[in-house]
Design a protein around this motif. Structure first.
Motif, PDB file in Angstrom:
ATOM      1  N   VAL A 109      19.914 -12.082 -30.274  1.00 17.71           N
ATOM      2  CA  VAL A 109      19.288 -11.120 -31.095  1.00 17.71           C
ATOM      3  C   VAL A 109      19.034 -11.871 -32.797  1.00 17.71           C
ATOM      4  CG1 VAL A 109      19.407  -8.933 -32.378  1.00 17.71           C
ATOM      5  CG2 VAL A 109      19.843  -9.070 -29.944  1.00 17.71           C
ATOM      6  N   GLY A 110      18.156 -11.627 -33.162  1.00 17.57           N
ATOM      7  CA  GLY A 110      17.665 -12.378 -34.414  1.00 17.57           C
ATOM      8  C   GLY A 110      16.121 -11.742 -34.950  1.00 17.57           C
ATOM      9  N   ASP A 111      16.253 -11.640 -36.397  1.00 20.96           N
ATOM     10  CA  ASP A 111      14.918 -11.413 -36.744  1.00 20.96           C
ATOM     11  C   ASP A 111      14.086 -12.583 -37.271  1.00 20.96           C
ATOM     12  OD1 ASP A 111      12.794 -10.135 -38.128  1.00 20.96           O
ATOM     13  OD2 ASP A 111      13.990  -8.756 -39.543  1.00 20.96           O
ATOM     14  N   LEU A 112      13.040 -12.841 -36.580  1.00 25.27           N
ATOM     15  CA  LEU A 112      12.153 -13.860 -37.039  1.00 25.27           C
ATOM     16  C   LEU A 112      11.553 -13.622 -38.385  1.00 25.27           C
ATOM     17  CD1 LEU A 112      10.761 -14.861 -33.529  1.00 25.27           C
ATOM     18  CD2 LEU A 112      12.692 -15.771 -34.505  1.00 25.27           C
ATOM     19  N   SER A 113      11.534 -12.459 -38.758  1.00 30.62           N
ATOM     20  CA  SER A 113      10.727 -12.216 -40.166  1.00 30.62           C
ATOM     21  C   SER A 113      11.660 -12.545 -41.294  1.00 30.62           C
ATOM     22  CB  SER A 113      10.275 -10.863 -40.245  1.00 30.62           C
ATOM     23  OG  SER A 113      11.333 -10.016 -40.430  1.00 30.62           O
ATOM     24  N   ASP A 114      12.885 -12.864 -40.860  1.00 32.24           N
ATOM     25  CA  ASP A 114      13.913 -13.549 -41.896  1.00 32.24           C
ATOM     26  C   ASP A 114      14.778 -14.679 -41.729  1.00 32.24           C
ATOM     27  OD1 ASP A 114      15.841 -13.392 -44.114  1.00 32.24           O
ATOM     28  OD2 ASP A 114      16.670 -11.241 -43.580  1.00 32.24           O
ATOM     29  N   PRO A 115      14.060 -15.810 -41.560  1.00 34.12           N
ATOM     30  CA  PRO A 115      14.390 -16.844 -41.043  1.00 34.12           C
ATOM     31  C   PRO A 115      15.795 -17.363 -41.722  1.00 34.12           C
ATOM     32  CG  PRO A 115      12.151 -17.101 -41.609  1.00 34.12           C
ATOM     33  CD  PRO A 115      12.692 -15.862 -42.365  1.00 34.12           C
ATOM     34  N   GLY A 116      16.127 -16.933 -43.119  1.00 36.40           N
ATOM     35  CA  GLY A 116      17.390 -17.350 -43.602  1.00 36.40           C
ATOM     36  C   GLY A 116      18.484 -16.866 -43.135  1.00 36.40           C
ATOM     37  N   ARG A 117      18.485 -15.611 -42.245  1.00 31.22           N
ATOM     38  CA  ARG A 117      19.612 -14.818 -41.982  1.00 31.22           C
ATOM     39  C   ARG A 117      19.700 -15.345 -40.296  1.00 31.22           C
ATOM     40  NH1 ARG A 117      22.272 -11.070 -44.197  1.00 31.22           N
ATOM     41  NH2 ARG A 117      22.649 -10.037 -42.349  1.00 31.22           N
ATOM     42  N   LEU A 118      18.905 -16.195 -39.781  1.00 29.62           N
ATOM     43  CA  LEU A 118      19.186 -16.524 -38.189  1.00 29.62           C
ATOM     44  C   LEU A 118      20.459 -17.220 -37.971  1.00 29.62           C
ATOM     45  CD1 LEU A 118      15.505 -17.778 -37.362  1.00 29.62           C
ATOM     46  CD2 LEU A 118      16.763 -15.607 -36.535  1.00 29.62           C
ATOM     47  N   SER A 119      20.805 -18.103 -38.986  1.00 31.46           N
ATOM     48  CA  SER A 119      22.221 -18.793 -38.697  1.00 31.46           C
ATOM     49  C   SER A 119      23.212 -17.927 -38.579  1.00 31.46           C
ATOM     50  CB  SER A 119      22.377 -20.089 -39.844  1.00 31.46           C
ATOM     51  OG  SER A 119      23.378 -20.525 -39.705  1.00 31.46           O
ATOM     52  N   TRP A 120      23.134 -16.984 -39.363  1.00 35.40           N
ATOM     53  CA  TRP A 120      24.319 -16.024 -39.411  1.00 35.40           C
ATOM     54  C   TRP A 120      23.934 -15.123 -38.144  1.00 35.40           C
ATOM     55  CZ3 TRP A 120      24.067 -10.717 -39.271  1.00 35.40           C
ATOM     56  CH2 TRP A 120      25.198 -10.033 -39.184  1.00 35.40           C
ATOM     57  N   ALA A 121      22.921 -14.860 -37.784  1.00 32.05           N
ATOM     58  CA  ALA A 121      22.960 -13.793 -36.516  1.00 32.05           C
ATOM     59  C   ALA A 121      23.353 -14.638 -35.383  1.00 32.05           C
ATOM     60  CB  ALA A 121      21.206 -13.353 -36.487  1.00 32.05           C
ATOM     61  N   LEU A 122      23.146 -15.910 -35.361  1.00 34.90           N
ATOM     62  CA  LEU A 122      23.431 -16.793 -34.000  1.00 34.90           C
ATOM     63  C   LEU A 122      24.879 -16.888 -34.217  1.00 34.90           C
ATOM     64  CD1 LEU A 122      20.470 -19.097 -33.387  1.00 34.90           C
ATOM     65  CD2 LEU A 122      20.916 -16.809 -32.316  1.00 34.90           C
ATOM     66  N   SER A 123      25.526 -17.168 -35.344  1.00 34.48           N
ATOM     67  CA  SER A 123      26.973 -17.466 -35.364  1.00 34.48           C
ATOM     68  C   SER A 123      27.870 -16.232 -34.818  1.00 34.48           C
ATOM     69  CB  SER A 123      27.461 -17.803 -36.893  1.00 34.48           C
ATOM     70  OG  SER A 123      27.254 -16.469 -37.352  1.00 34.48           O
ATOM     71  N   LYS A 124      27.149 -15.107 -34.651  1.00 39.42           N
ATOM     72  CA  LYS A 124      27.859 -14.090 -34.279  1.00 39.42           C
ATOM     73  C   LYS A 124      27.851 -13.680 -32.824  1.00 39.42           C
ATOM     74  CE  LYS A 124      28.897 -13.225 -38.571  1.00 39.42           C
ATOM     75  NZ  LYS A 124      30.350 -13.149 -38.910  1.00 39.42           N
ATOM     76  N   GLN A 125      26.860 -14.532 -32.212  1.00 39.39           N
ATOM     77  CA  GLN A 125      26.819 -14.335 -30.684  1.00 39.39           C
ATOM     78  C   GLN A 125      27.072 -15.779 -29.932  1.00 39.39           C
ATOM     79  OE1 GLN A 125      22.577 -12.452 -30.158  1.00 39.39           O
ATOM     80  NE2 GLN A 125      22.556 -13.131 -32.398  1.00 39.39           N
ATOM     81  N   GLN A 126      27.272 -15.588 -28.600  1.00 39.83           N
ATOM     82  CA  GLN A 126      27.262 -16.650 -27.630  1.00 39.83           C
ATOM     83  C   GLN A 126      26.190 -17.544 -27.350  1.00 39.83           C
ATOM     84  OE1 GLN A 126      30.175 -16.050 -24.574  1.00 39.83           O
ATOM     85  NE2 GLN A 126      29.981 -17.890 -23.728  1.00 39.83           N
ATOM     86  N   LEU A 127      26.202 -18.692 -27.656  1.00 41.32           N
ATOM     87  CA  LEU A 127      24.921 -19.480 -27.418  1.00 41.32           C
ATOM     88  C   LEU A 127      25.163 -20.078 -26.241  1.00 41.32           C
ATOM     89  CD1 LEU A 127      24.395 -21.237 -30.588  1.00 41.32           C
ATOM     90  CD2 LEU A 127      23.236 -19.098 -29.992  1.00 41.32           C
ATOM     91  N   PRO A 128      24.074 -20.274 -25.185  1.00 42.05           N
ATOM     92  CA  PRO A 128      24.153 -20.688 -23.971  1.00 42.05           C
ATOM     93  C   PRO A 128      24.662 -22.399 -24.075  1.00 42.05           C
ATOM     94  CG  PRO A 128      21.828 -20.647 -24.749  1.00 42.05           C
ATOM     95  CD  PRO A 128      22.672 -19.752 -25.505  1.00 42.05           C
ATOM     96  N   LYS A 129      25.377 -22.867 -23.286  1.00 39.70           N
ATOM     97  CA  LYS A 129      25.883 -24.171 -23.411  1.00 39.70           C
ATOM     98  C   LYS A 129      24.778 -25.231 -23.046  1.00 39.70           C
ATOM     99  CE  LYS A 129      30.760 -23.060 -22.170  1.00 39.70           C
ATOM    100  NZ  LYS A 129      30.722 -21.725 -22.556  1.00 39.70           N
TER     101      LYS A 129
END
Length: 229
Positions: A52-72
């Motif tokens: 989950v992440g808001d593509l209209s706010d690219p500056g917050r994508l790093s924060w959003a992904l840091s709260k989720q488990q990324l695929p290995k």
């Protein structure tokens, strides 16, 4: 079995591509703007995971992904999501420029940056679904075309930079395609919408699959897809 991260999988080209990949048994990671949208998309593709992440706010994508488990592992990152608002340069407000540049250009750049470490490990592929407007700009398409011209530049630079890591980079340039976005464009143009006049999203999905499935001794760098005569 490959793992594909797709933006814009909720409709149109993205949905057609996700469906084809899901049917053949590949792993899907589907990117959604909020949790509700993520649940709805995941329900269409049993076994798929979501981010989950808001593509209209690219500056917050790093924060959003840091709260989720990324695929290995990610074998391909496919950027399909986009927005369009038509208008003459003399009339188009800065907010509409900012939105289109954010979603169509800055968000793909940032999402790619964040996922490059995983893509390098798998020697994966980044595929940008661009537009015919990324090659030629017409009246009232200035902001959208600017974002898509920029997307081509992003892809070209990324391809040169990531060749040493074995990451392939492809730009697909579809002409007008029968999607919800195209229907909205016709509303803005004040024109009647006839989906039969345009490319079927399945045809664009076939083109994307061709690029993704190409053997490792070659890569498709740029490919235009136009409506049949």
């Amino acid at each position: 079995m490959s793992t594909h991260l797709i933006t814009g999988a909720g409709s149109g080209i993205g949905a057609a591509l996700a469906r084809r990949l899901h049917e053949r048994g590949d792993e899907l990671v589907l990117f959604a703007r909020d949790a509700g949208r993520a649940r709805a998309i995941a329900a269409e593709f049993p076994g798929a995971s979501t981010l989950v992440g808001d593509l209209s706010d690219p500056g917050r994508l790093s924060w959003a992904l840091s709260k989720q488990q990324l695929p290995k592992r990610i074998d391909s990152l496919v950027h399909v999501a986009g927005v369009v608002d038509l208008g003459r340069v003399a009339d188009l407000a800065p907010a509409l420029w900012a939105q289109q540049l954010a979603v169509n250009l800055m968000a793909p750049a940032e999402l790619t940056r964040l996922l490059l470490p995983v893509l390098r490990v798998s020697r994966g592929q980044v595929l940008f679904v661009n537009s015919g407007a990324g090659l030629h700009a017409h009246a009232e398409w200035g902001a959208y075309a600017a974002s898509k011209h920029g997307l081509k530049a992003l892809a070209d630079a990324l391809r040169a930079e990531e060749a040493e890591h074995g990451v392939r980079v492809t730009s697909i340039f579809p002409g007008r395609t029968a999607t919800a976005m195209q229907e909205r464009v016709h509303q803005q143009e004040g024109a009647e919408y006839d989906p039969g006049r345009f490319i079927d999203p399945e045809s664009v999905a076939t083109t994307i699959l061709t690029a993704l499935d190409l053997p490792r001794d070659a890569q498709i760098t740029d490919l235009s897809v136009k409506p049949g005569v």
